[in-house]
Motif scaffolding. Structure first.
Motif, short mmCIF file in Angstrom:
data_model
loop_
_atom_site.label_atom_id
_atom_site.label_comp_id
_atom_site.label_asym_id
_atom_site.label_seq_id
_atom_site.Cartn_x
_atom_site.Cartn_y
_atom_site.Cartn_z
N ILE A 1 24.61 47.75 39.31
CA ILE A 1 24.85 46.90 40.47
C ILE A 1 24.85 45.44 40.04
CG2 ILE A 1 24.05 46.27 42.78
CD1 ILE A 1 22.55 48.97 42.86
N VAL A 2 25.99 44.79 40.17
CA VAL A 2 26.12 43.38 39.80
C VAL A 2 25.55 42.53 40.92
CG1 VAL A 2 27.69 41.53 39.17
CG2 VAL A 2 28.16 43.88 38.43
N ILE A 3 24.52 41.76 40.62
CA ILE A 3 23.89 40.93 41.66
C ILE A 3 24.13 39.43 41.45
CG2 ILE A 3 22.11 42.64 42.17
CD1 ILE A 3 20.16 40.96 40.49
N ASP A 4 24.62 39.05 40.26
CA ASP A 4 24.87 37.63 40.03
C ASP A 4 25.82 37.47 38.84
OD1 ASP A 4 24.40 34.82 40.56
OD2 ASP A 4 23.29 34.79 38.68
N GLY A 5 26.73 36.50 38.95
CA GLY A 5 27.59 36.16 37.83
C GLY A 5 29.01 36.66 37.94
N TYR A 6 29.30 37.49 38.94
CA TYR A 6 30.68 37.98 39.08
C TYR A 6 31.51 36.89 39.77
CZ TYR A 6 34.55 41.24 39.76
OH TYR A 6 35.77 41.87 39.71
N PRO A 7 32.73 36.61 39.28
CA PRO A 7 33.56 35.56 39.90
C PRO A 7 33.86 35.86 41.36
CG PRO A 7 34.46 36.25 37.78
CD PRO A 7 33.39 37.23 38.13
N ASN A 8 34.04 34.84 42.15
CA ASN A 8 34.32 35.03 43.57
C ASN A 8 35.75 35.52 43.78
OD1 ASN A 8 33.66 34.95 46.34
ND2 ASN A 8 34.79 33.04 46.56
N VAL A 9 35.92 36.44 44.72
CA VAL A 9 37.24 36.89 45.16
C VAL A 9 37.26 36.77 46.67
CG1 VAL A 9 37.83 38.39 43.22
CG2 VAL A 9 36.37 39.28 45.05
N THR A 10 38.43 36.60 47.25
CA THR A 10 38.54 36.30 48.68
C THR A 10 39.52 37.23 49.38
OG1 THR A 10 40.26 34.66 48.23
CG2 THR A 10 37.99 33.87 48.29
N GLY A 11 39.56 37.10 50.72
CA GLY A 11 40.46 37.91 51.54
C GLY A 11 39.77 39.14 52.07
N THR A 12 40.56 40.09 52.57
CA THR A 12 40.00 41.36 53.01
C THR A 12 39.42 42.09 51.80
OG1 THR A 12 42.03 42.64 52.67
CG2 THR A 12 41.78 41.49 54.79
N LEU A 13 38.62 43.11 52.05
CA LEU A 13 38.00 43.80 50.92
C LEU A 13 39.05 44.45 50.03
CD1 LEU A 13 35.32 44.39 49.59
CD2 LEU A 13 35.17 46.49 50.94
N LEU A 14 40.11 45.02 50.61
CA LEU A 14 41.17 45.59 49.78
C LEU A 14 41.89 44.50 49.00
CD1 LEU A 14 42.66 48.40 52.05
CD2 LEU A 14 41.43 48.69 49.89
N GLU A 15 42.04 43.33 49.60
CA GLU A 15 42.64 42.20 48.87
C GLU A 15 41.71 41.74 47.75
OE1 GLU A 15 45.31 40.32 52.54
OE2 GLU A 15 43.32 39.51 52.10
N GLN A 16 40.41 41.77 48.00
CA GLN A 16 39.45 41.42 46.95
C GLN A 16 39.53 42.43 45.80
OE1 GLN A 16 35.42 40.51 48.31
NE2 GLN A 16 36.19 39.88 50.31
N ARG A 17 39.70 43.69 46.15
CA ARG A 17 39.86 44.73 45.12
C ARG A 17 41.08 44.45 44.25
NH1 ARG A 17 42.74 49.70 45.38
NH2 ARG A 17 42.01 51.23 43.85
N THR A 18 42.20 44.13 44.88
CA THR A 18 43.42 43.83 44.14
C THR A 18 43.25 42.59 43.27
OG1 THR A 18 44.81 44.83 45.86
CG2 THR A 18 45.87 43.27 44.36
#
Length: 397
Positions: A29-46
């Motif tokens: 489980i990544v709790i810190d350090g992952y770059p930010n992604v935006t939009g809907t969750l599916l858009e964040q996945r993409t």
């Protein structure tokens, strides 16, 4: 400069994780350090796949992970958390992609999100409601496939999870898309060639439980012994060829098309089932299964999304009704190394005449445990910092 100072420098991109397992299947489980992604969750996945896939490789593959590592990235800001429907969003990581659903990781996340009180990690922690009599907390997680409704047993003061009791969740609506579909196999494996079947075909069921699976019993693949005794390397080769055969036939794509969301329309894996447990005979209300998913990754757990898919399949076949409970074993739980998952059909939509197409709401329960914590860093000079590797595939060219 000492080693700790060097590895904590910003250019080394430290990533902090909590390590857990559910029936032996890891969740990083990544709790810190992952770059930010935006939009809907599916858009964040993409966006994560297109822009930050090196982070997935860094955490999942060697030398920091291994071929069967699994991960989860907390996403506090999604369309459902903004609407107040979910407390937390999540992206799931495999050895080759970002999956749409994961039951074992959901169970682990249920415990972790109850246990953390760091509002930087979990901004909505104080919004969780728990019942003082039942000692159950209600927690909603937004996965790429939709909303998951969890019940997490808690301590008497409600501040921590109770590790002695299982976490459960109701998955997204699950359904079967194909029953006993004949699959032509272009390149049969040795066990199938030994079977007396016309034109090397296999009968396969298709079902969805947050991800699409091809579900087949071991004997249909030509493995006539019990699943617990099968050579896993040979079984992996067979399921890989089965997947390839399905994906090469355009007419079969209808069996893994999601009715609403194109991003969910892909075949995630193969689940091989067996009604025989370790005693060598059928067991009432229980079955054994092995799931090959992503790039032939092997699930140590009974596969939570697979349990939802298999329950929906059993309902559509008329084998089980609402309220029925079934135990799902993996090779790990079958050896008494961990408790199995339990699936319960809570409700189903449609009329009795629509049983074969009805969406089924399945509750899946299991137990997860902490195994450690970690912080991963990359030296600028390290060529394996943002690629990783799979050792067993290095000789394949």
């Amino acid at each position: 400069m000492d080693i700790a100072q060097k590895l904590s420098r910003p250019e080394n991109k430290p990533i902090s994780c909590i390590e857990m397992h559910t029936c032996g299947e890891p969740t990083r489980i990544v709790i810190d350090g992952y770059p930010n992604v935006t939009g809907t969750l599916l858009e964040q996945r993409t966006q994560a796949l297109q822009t930050h896939d090196h982070i997935r490789k860094r955490l999942m593959l060697e030398p920091r992970g291994h071929y069967d590592m699994y991960g989860a990235v907390l996403r506090p800001d999604t369309e459902l958390t903004q609407l107040g429907q979910a407390h937390m969003g999540v992206l799931f990581m495999t050895n080759n992609d970002y999956s749409t659903m994961c039951g074992h990781a959901t169970i682990a996340l249920g415990r972790f999100l109850l246990d953390t009180h760091d509002l930087n990690t979990f901004p909505r922690r104080n919004d969780i409601i728990w019942d003082r009599e039942s000692l159950i907390a209600d927690l909603n997680i937004h996965a790429p496939c939709g909303l998951l409704r969890l019940r997490v047993p808690v301590s008497p003061d409600g501040r921590a999870s109770d590790p002695s009791k299982p976490v459960s969740f109701v998955s997204v609506p699950s359904f079967a898309t194909g029953l006993q579909v004949p699959i032509s196999i272009g390149h049969p494996w040795p066990q199938l060639e030994q079977k007396d079947v016309p034109e090397a075909s296999v009968l396969v069921d298709f079902a969805y439980g947050g991800a699409f699976y091809a579900i087949v019993d071991a004997s249909s693949l030509g493995f006539m012994g019990h699943l617990q005794d099968v050579d896993m390397q040979e079984l992996s080769k067979a399921t890989e060829r089965l997947l390839l055969s399905i994906r090469e036939q355009p007419k079969l794509t209808s069996y893994y098309q999601h009715p609403e969301e194109p991003d969910l329309s892909f075949l995630y894996g193969v689940i091989v089932t067996d009604s025989v447990l370790r005693e060598g005979s059928p067991v009432s209300s229980a079955e054994l299964g092995v799931c090959f998913f992503a790039d032939q990754q092997v699930d140590r757990s009974p596969t939570g999304s697979g349990v939802a898919a298999r329950e929906a399949l059993a309902y559509c076949k008329g084998e089980r009704g609402t309220g029925s409970t079934w135990s799902y074993h993996s090779l790990v739980s079958n050896r008494d190394l961990a408790p199995p998952f339990v699936g319960t059909i809570e409700s189903a939509g449609g009329s009795p005449k629509q049983v074969k197409t009805a969406p089924v709401h399945v509750r899946v329960s299991g137990q997860a445990f902490y195994s450690g914590f970690s912080t991963f860093s990359v030296e600028q000079e390290d060529p394996l910092g943002d690629t990783g590797f799979v050792f067993t595939k290095l000789a394949l060219g």
